[in-house]
Design an enzyme around this catalytic site. Structure first.
Site, PDB file in Angstrom:
ATOM      1  N   ASP A 478       0.755  -1.388  -0.021  1.00  0.00           N
ATOM      2  CA  ASP A 478       0.029  -0.055   0.113  1.00  0.00           C
ATOM      3  C   ASP A 478       0.936   1.281  -0.107  1.00  0.00           C
ATOM      4  OD1 ASP A 478      -2.295   1.453   0.078  1.00  0.00           O
ATOM      5  OD2 ASP A 478      -3.057   0.497   1.720  1.00  0.00           O
ATOM      6  N   ASP A 548     -10.864   2.058  -3.696  1.00  0.00           N
ATOM      7  CA  ASP A 548     -11.409   1.853  -2.328  1.00  0.00           C
ATOM      8  C   ASP A 548     -12.993   1.793  -2.624  1.00  0.00           C
ATOM      9  OD1 ASP A 548      -9.372   0.948  -1.016  1.00  0.00           O
ATOM     10  OD2 ASP A 548      -8.990   3.145   0.164  1.00  0.00           O
TER      11      ASP A 548
HETATM   12  C1  DGJ Z   1      -5.965   1.928   1.637  1.00  0.00           C
HETATM   13  C2  DGJ Z   1      -6.356   0.680   0.864  1.00  0.00           C
HETATM   14  O1  DGJ Z   1      -6.820   0.956  -0.408  1.00  0.00           O
HETATM   15  C3  DGJ Z   1      -7.265  -0.274   1.700  1.00  0.00           C
HETATM   16  O2  DGJ Z   1      -7.637  -1.251   0.852  1.00  0.00           O
HETATM   17  C4  DGJ Z   1      -6.562  -0.663   2.905  1.00  0.00           C
HETATM   18  O3  DGJ Z   1      -5.591  -1.371   2.748  1.00  0.00           O
HETATM   19  C5  DGJ Z   1      -6.211   0.569   3.691  1.00  0.00           C
HETATM   20  N1  DGJ Z   1      -5.266   1.472   2.995  1.00  0.00           N
HETATM   21  C6  DGJ Z   1      -5.195   0.181   5.092  1.00  0.00           C
HETATM   22  O4  DGJ Z   1      -4.946   1.126   5.543  1.00  0.00           O
END
Ligand code: DGJ
Length: 723
Positions: A478, A548
């Protein structure tokens, strides 16, 4: 194949469908004579621009005038590399300052060689494969021992051209690259629209289509990553082109950092494109004896509309870009813990997640953010990559997954650091700051200065320790903020213009070390959703979390547009708790992506679990053959129609899956949906109505969308199988 036509002094890149002609003129400039569909024959003298305001007389040294015999029109002729700070004012892709401060950059042909394959770039992700040929020109700067290798590659089996430059300094002195882009392409017409993909967090890749106008249009990112705000994938569509007809030229860059796609058109209504690393705050000191390699720019040519361009990109990414070879095998169905519990979980709650997830048919359990350091909230933990043993017994959790035959995956955010972390206390110099003490914190975190090899080593050692101790099959990588200030404590003043690019190289160096050392682990890219969805990341990570936003109403737009440039097989797509549809429909929607689940599994009813199990069966039966390895057709766009419809056909055309999502409860205004890519002579059984028709029926008459009255956001899967 590439041949040198000595009579005309032309390099001919030709795969039987597309043709790219480069004329080496008598002055030593590389003129781009033609780029488009293959033609039988050509005469270079008839294809070059003549007339116009440009004089054929030019002055060499100020005291004599020479008539240029070859009729070369500086600043007007399409060329591979424009001169800078001289008569061509369209904007050169390379600007290399001299020690005396002069900006003049003027490269002349020395020689060329032609070879099979494509050059591997040392520290950058790049294309691979033997199904292509490359011409490499050696050019020399007019006044100094500064060289450029200009490479152009054509693929045999897909209509893809790749370009890049390598700059070699043999001047005996340092030079400064103040612009180092990857390519230039001059096209003789302005009659295109420029399509790019703008957005923000959870609304990535909205397609924006603007007419190409006189003057300058730019698409880019200066946020340190390719970004949610714009994507490096852009395309030009001729004004009369559609999904499956007309000329479309797509562009992308195998790069994950700042980029700039610049298009300039002047009085003559031709367009001049430069594409590569953004030159904002970019200055690279190239020492004597060193070379600088620019990322590869990918050009996809189609005279079969947007989908033709997409098919080139899709097969290129699957066959010639992604290096992870285990994706050739079966990809397990993934469950991710994030949306179910965020950072709030215990050992018991995670064990229960595994128990319940197992009932839905998942095969890979991924523990997201929150397992490390003091990560109980997002003020702490980043940089401290050791298991929080008070919260979790990770061995036990992994064993528990294995009991169900599930693999195990885990989340990292390697390029970030929290102010409260132990790593920050020990190494405050690892954080990227502003000039002085100004550093803006977002999401309570700072960036690690990945231009600093010590910092990268530190994170590598921490990650390696975890991977070596635990049985890990998958890593989600991430990146949850952007670069704001970009001052490195590790570099002196002369080198601050290198920070952005060095940070991107740091990202690649860590990814490359880990993926080489652990080739069986699948890495999935992610950046606050899909903010680093690019070809650079795909080289290492066969899939990237697309957004997301998991609500199908909004995600349909993101997936539809993303899939113009990238194959469904790399687009992370999950079923979540969104109330807009039931689980059966949401899971059918997620099948047209990598497919996975992300919710609190304790809240699933028996009926939900049954629906998910059924879709898991569909996944196992069809996903690899039809969705991952098949051909994708875009049929209805959720941005412009009341439908979201995509179709995939497997390679031997024995099976096709069609995802139909109705966005509005209304009588469809297009009553019939014509399918594509089927075999007209094969008979297919329709799973929704039990009828059997020939492929030509589905492609010429189509599926009757008015057969039943559909609810808004109703989602169905039409399966056609050869009988
Ligand atoms: C952003 C990601 O897109 C999510 O899926 C998740 O992993 C969060 N970060 C966790 O902090």
């Amino acid at each position: 194949m590439i041949i040198f036509d000595e009579k005309q002094n032309v390099i001919r890149l030709d795969n039987g469908r597309i043709l790219y002609l480069i004329y080496i003129n008598s002055e030593g400039y590389l003129e781009t004579v033609y780029f488009g569909e293959s033609i039988k024959d050509f005469d270079v003298s008839l294809s070059r621009p003549t007339g116009g305001e440009e004089s054929t007389i030019y002055s060499i040294s100020g005291n004599r005038e020479v008539e240029y015999p070859d009729g070369y029109k500086y600043g007007l002729a399409p060329v591979e590399l424009s001169v800078h700070a001289s008569r061509d004012k369209r904007g050169a892709p390379l600007i290399i300052k001299r020690e005396n401060g002069s900006y003049v950059t003027d490269f002349i042909y020395v020689s060329h060689k032609i070879y099979k394959g494509i050059k591997n770039l040392d520290n950058l992700p790049c294309a691979h494969g033997e199904n292509c040929s490359t011409v490499e020109f050696l050019l020399k700067e007019r006044t100094r021992e500064l060289y450029v290798k200009h490479r152009v590659t054509i693929f045999d089996d897909k209509d893809i051209i790749i370009k890049n430059f390598e700059i070699i300094n043999n001047t005996g002195k340092d030079v400064v690259l103040s612009r180092a882009m990857s390519m230039q392409l001059d096209l003789p017409s302005i009659d295109y629209t420029l399509n790019h993909f703008s957005g923000r967090w959870a609304q990535e890749r909205n397609r924006v289509e603007n007419k190409v106008l006189d003057g300058v249009q730019e698409v880019g990112s200066n946020r340190g990553i390719s970004s949610a705000e714009e994507n490096p994938f852009v395309f030009l569509k001729s004004e009369n082109a559609g999904l499956d007809y007309g000329e479309v030229i797509g562009f992308n860059l195998i790069y994950s950092g700042n980029f700039k796609f610049r298009l300039f058109s002047d009085y003559y209504k031709a367009i001049h494109i430069t594409y590569g690393i953004d030159d904002e705050d970019f200055d690279w000191v190239l020492e004597n004896g060193q070379s600088f390699i620019t990322p590869q720019a990918i050009i996809s040519y189609s005279n079969n509309g947007i989908d033709g361009m997409s098919h080139n990109f899709h097969s290129f990414i699957k066959e010639n870009l992604i290096t992870y070879r285990f994706d050739k095998e079966y990809k397990p169905i993934l469950f991710n813990s994030w949306e179910g519990c965020h950072l709030t979980f215990t050992m018991d709650s995670m064990l229960a997640y595994v128990d319940k997830a197992a009932e839905t048919g998942v095969e890979l359990f991924v523990l997201d953010d929150g397992w490390f350091g003091r990560r109980d909230d997002d003020f702490d933990g980043l940089g401290d990559w050791h298991v929080n043993n008070e919260k979790l017994n990770l061995h036990r959790l992994i064993d528990h997954c294995h009991k169900y035959g599930m693999k195990f995956g885990i989340w990292f955010e390697p390029e970030m650091i929290n102010y409260n972390s132990d790593l920050y206390k020990a190494h405050p110099e690892y954080a990227l700051t502003g000039d002085g003490d100004c550093a803006h914190i977002t999401r309570h975190q700072l960036l690690i200065d990945f231009s600093n090899p010590d910092a990268v080593d530190n994170i590598y050692n921490q990650m390696k320790a975890i991977i070596d101790e635990y049985e890990i099959d998958y890593i989600k990588w991430d990146y949850n903020r952007r670069v704001l200030e970009h001052f490195s404590n590790n570099l002196d003043g002369r080198h601050q213009g290198e920070v952005y690019h060095r940070m991107t190289l740091g990202y690649y160096s860590l990814l490359s070390r880990l993926t080489k050392e652990y080739p069986k682990i699948m890495f999935e890219g992610c950046a606050s959703g899909g903010a680093r969805f690019d070809m650079g990341t795909l080289y290492y990570c066969p899939q990237i979390w697309t957004s997301d936003e998991c609500n199908p109403a909004r995600r349909s737009i993101i997936n539809y547009n993303t899939s113009f440039g990238y194959p469904l097989s790399c687009m992370g797509t999950h079923v979540n708790v969104s109330k807009i549809m039931d689980y059966k429909q949401k899971s059918l929607f997620a099948l047209f992506g990598t497919y996975g689940l992300e919710m609190n599994p304790n809240l699933l009813t028996q009926e939900d679990k049954k629906a998910l199990l059924d879709t898991s069966e569909l996944y196992k039966k069809y996903h690899k053959d039809v969705i991952e390895n098949g051909t994708l057709y875009h049929l209805r766009s959720p941005e412009t129609d009341n439908w979201y419809i995509m179709q995939c056909v497997n390679a031997d055309k024995t099976c096709s899956l069609i995802l139909l999502m109705n966005l509005m409860r209304e009588q469809p205004h297009s009553r019939y949906l014509k399918l594509k890519g089927l075999n007209p002579d094969k008979k297919y059984l329709n799973n929704l109505n039990g009828c059997t028709y020939y492929g030509d029926y589905y492609m010429k008459i189509g599926v009757n969308l008015c057969e039943t009255w559909r609810n808004e956001f109703g989602c169905e899967l039409l399966i056609l199988e050869e009988v």
